[in-house]
Design a protein around this motif. Sequence first.
Motif, PDB file in Angstrom:
ATOM      1  N   ASP A  28     -15.466  30.359  -1.309  1.00  0.00           N
ATOM      2  CA  ASP A  28     -15.625  28.923  -1.571  1.00  0.00           C
ATOM      3  C   ASP A  28     -17.079  28.552  -1.835  1.00  0.00           C
ATOM      4  O   ASP A  28     -17.374  27.676  -2.652  1.00  0.00           O
ATOM      5  N   PHE A  29     -18.002  29.238  -1.176  1.00  0.00           N
ATOM      6  CA  PHE A  29     -19.426  28.942  -1.375  1.00  0.00           C
ATOM      7  C   PHE A  29     -19.873  29.302  -2.788  1.00  0.00           C
ATOM      8  O   PHE A  29     -20.492  28.485  -3.487  1.00  0.00           O
ATOM      9  N   VAL A  30     -19.574  30.511  -3.238  1.00  0.00           N
ATOM     10  CA  VAL A  30     -20.051  30.912  -4.566  1.00  0.00           C
ATOM     11  C   VAL A  30     -19.304  30.174  -5.670  1.00  0.00           C
ATOM     12  O   VAL A  30     -19.825  30.009  -6.779  1.00  0.00           O
ATOM     13  N   THR A  31     -18.093  29.714  -5.375  1.00  0.00           N
ATOM     14  CA  THR A  31     -17.329  28.951  -6.364  1.00  0.00           C
ATOM     15  C   THR A  31     -17.856  27.526  -6.497  1.00  0.00           C
ATOM     16  O   THR A  31     -18.036  27.015  -7.609  1.00  0.00           O
ATOM     17  N   ALA A  32     -18.121  26.885  -5.381  1.00  0.00           N
ATOM     18  CA  ALA A  32     -18.535  25.479  -5.391  1.00  0.00           C
ATOM     19  C   ALA A  32     -20.015  25.315  -5.698  1.00  0.00           C
ATOM     20  O   ALA A  32     -20.408  24.386  -6.427  1.00  0.00           O
ATOM     21  N   THR A  33     -20.844  26.187  -5.143  1.00  0.00           N
ATOM     22  CA  THR A  33     -22.297  26.062  -5.306  1.00  0.00           C
ATOM     23  C   THR A  33     -22.891  27.438  -5.557  1.00  0.00           C
ATOM     24  O   THR A  33     -23.494  28.034  -4.654  1.00  0.00           O
ATOM     25  N   PRO A  34     -22.722  27.984  -6.747  1.00  0.00           N
ATOM     26  CA  PRO A  34     -23.234  29.337  -7.034  1.00  0.00           C
ATOM     27  C   PRO A  34     -24.712  29.449  -6.680  1.00  0.00           C
ATOM     28  O   PRO A  34     -25.538  28.679  -7.186  1.00  0.00           O
ATOM     29  N   PRO A  35     -25.076  30.362  -5.796  1.00  0.00           N
ATOM     30  CA  PRO A  35     -26.455  30.423  -5.316  1.00  0.00           C
ATOM     31  C   PRO A  35     -27.360  31.223  -6.256  1.00  0.00           C
ATOM     32  O   PRO A  35     -26.892  32.003  -7.084  1.00  0.00           O
ATOM     33  N   ASP A  36     -28.649  31.000  -6.106  1.00  0.00           N
ATOM     34  CA  ASP A  36     -29.640  31.833  -6.777  1.00  0.00           C
ATOM     35  C   ASP A  36     -29.884  33.044  -5.884  1.00  0.00           C
ATOM     36  O   ASP A  36     -30.878  33.141  -5.174  1.00  0.00           O
ATOM     37  N   GLN A  53     -19.900  29.104   6.114  1.00  0.00           N
ATOM     38  CA  GLN A  53     -20.241  28.489   4.839  1.00  0.00           C
ATOM     39  C   GLN A  53     -21.509  27.648   4.964  1.00  0.00           C
ATOM     40  O   GLN A  53     -22.360  27.656   4.061  1.00  0.00           O
ATOM     41  N   ARG A  54     -21.674  26.949   6.083  1.00  0.00           N
ATOM     42  CA  ARG A  54     -22.911  26.166   6.304  1.00  0.00           C
ATOM     43  C   ARG A  54     -24.120  27.091   6.400  1.00  0.00           C
ATOM     44  O   ARG A  54     -25.216  26.745   5.923  1.00  0.00           O
ATOM     45  N   ILE A  55     -23.945  28.258   7.018  1.00  0.00           N
ATOM     46  CA  ILE A  55     -25.050  29.222   7.100  1.00  0.00           C
ATOM     47  C   ILE A  55     -25.467  29.670   5.698  1.00  0.00           C
ATOM     48  O   ILE A  55     -26.660  29.730   5.367  1.00  0.00           O
ATOM     49  N   LEU A  56     -24.477  29.974   4.854  1.00  0.00           N
ATOM     50  CA  LEU A  56     -24.799  30.359   3.474  1.00  0.00           C
ATOM     51  C   LEU A  56     -25.514  29.240   2.735  1.00  0.00           C
ATOM     52  O   LEU A  56     -26.499  29.479   2.014  1.00  0.00           O
TER      53      LEU A  56
END
Length: 378
Positions: free
Chosen positions: A114-122, A370-373
Amino acid sequence: MTDPADLTARLIRCPSVTPVEGGALILLAEMLEAAGFEVHRVDRNGTPNLFARWGAKGARTFGFNGHTDVVPPGDLGSWTHPPFSGHVEDGIIWGRGATDMKSGVAAFVAAAIDFVTATPPDGAVILTITGDEEGLGRDGTLALLDWMAAEGERMDVCIVGEPTNPDIMGEMMKIGRRGSATYRIAAKGVQGHAAYPHRAKNPLHALTRYLNDLIAAPLDQGTDHFDPSGLQITSIDCGNPASNVIPERATAVVNIRFNDLHTGTSLSEELNRRAAALSAETGVELTVQTDISGEAFLTQPGPFVDLVRDVVTQETNRQPELSTSGGTSDARFVKDHCPVVEFGLVGHFMHQVDERVPVAQIHQLKTIYQRILEKYFA
């Protein structure tokens, strides 16, 4: 949104008793590939392992580690619900691995997707999942780390999702673990008649004296982050069925859970030194065989530890104790690769008949991960 409780139940239905894969890693591989992760099976000597990475190799990387293998269920008739049913009732999921630790794996897999889908990180997110944590551990996380080194893969920090909370979510996170070593002491004397002890050398007399000396004084007084090291005699045996015979041989087993004042090797050297001295004094040959399953380690408090602790505090309204208690985990391998901490569910029912976990806890754990990520890549 990826439902971690549903994924937990589906994983429980995979009968992955060590070292059987049971379909658990196949299920996870399919989910992660569909979410854009690069996935590899890293099996070694018949042990199933899974590596998954979202993002570019070499980028700033957050890692999770866990296992899908479980201990045997024991007597099936003692279970309220079949151990591999993943039965859900009144907000509780039942089954072997519900606590240790298919729920933890489900939580971090769901959080990562869900993290990489919603807010793809750098950056990148790596998941390392083994089928050999409940076994010898030689071809599980170690195999994954060996493969990663060969392939140029690296995590900058890692969370191991083992159950860490004694009673309530948010009570405790692990920033280290004691080491664990087993020492098998063999004593060889001279067999004889119990009525004529001068013609024999009783190995039990020497062995029990040796053991008494070991437990006569504490190994240490503990450190800032560790309790005193503990030494337990777990077995004494000579296999002698006759009460009037002095046996030739006797053995004992000692397990030491040690803090970072010691290493498995330093303790082995001390036990061997004592054995040699007593052998010279008594004429009974004492030898020590060493099996070190993990060294003590500590992830020093700092930005990474603070980040995890702060998120847990915000989500549970409790500031977790920074602990090094408990047995060993695969963090003992990860610590040689990168800084590692452990945080997971309440561990009440792990390895028990009727192992189970509240659905709400799994959702809370996913939120924490998810908050940690989010904070790490902010």
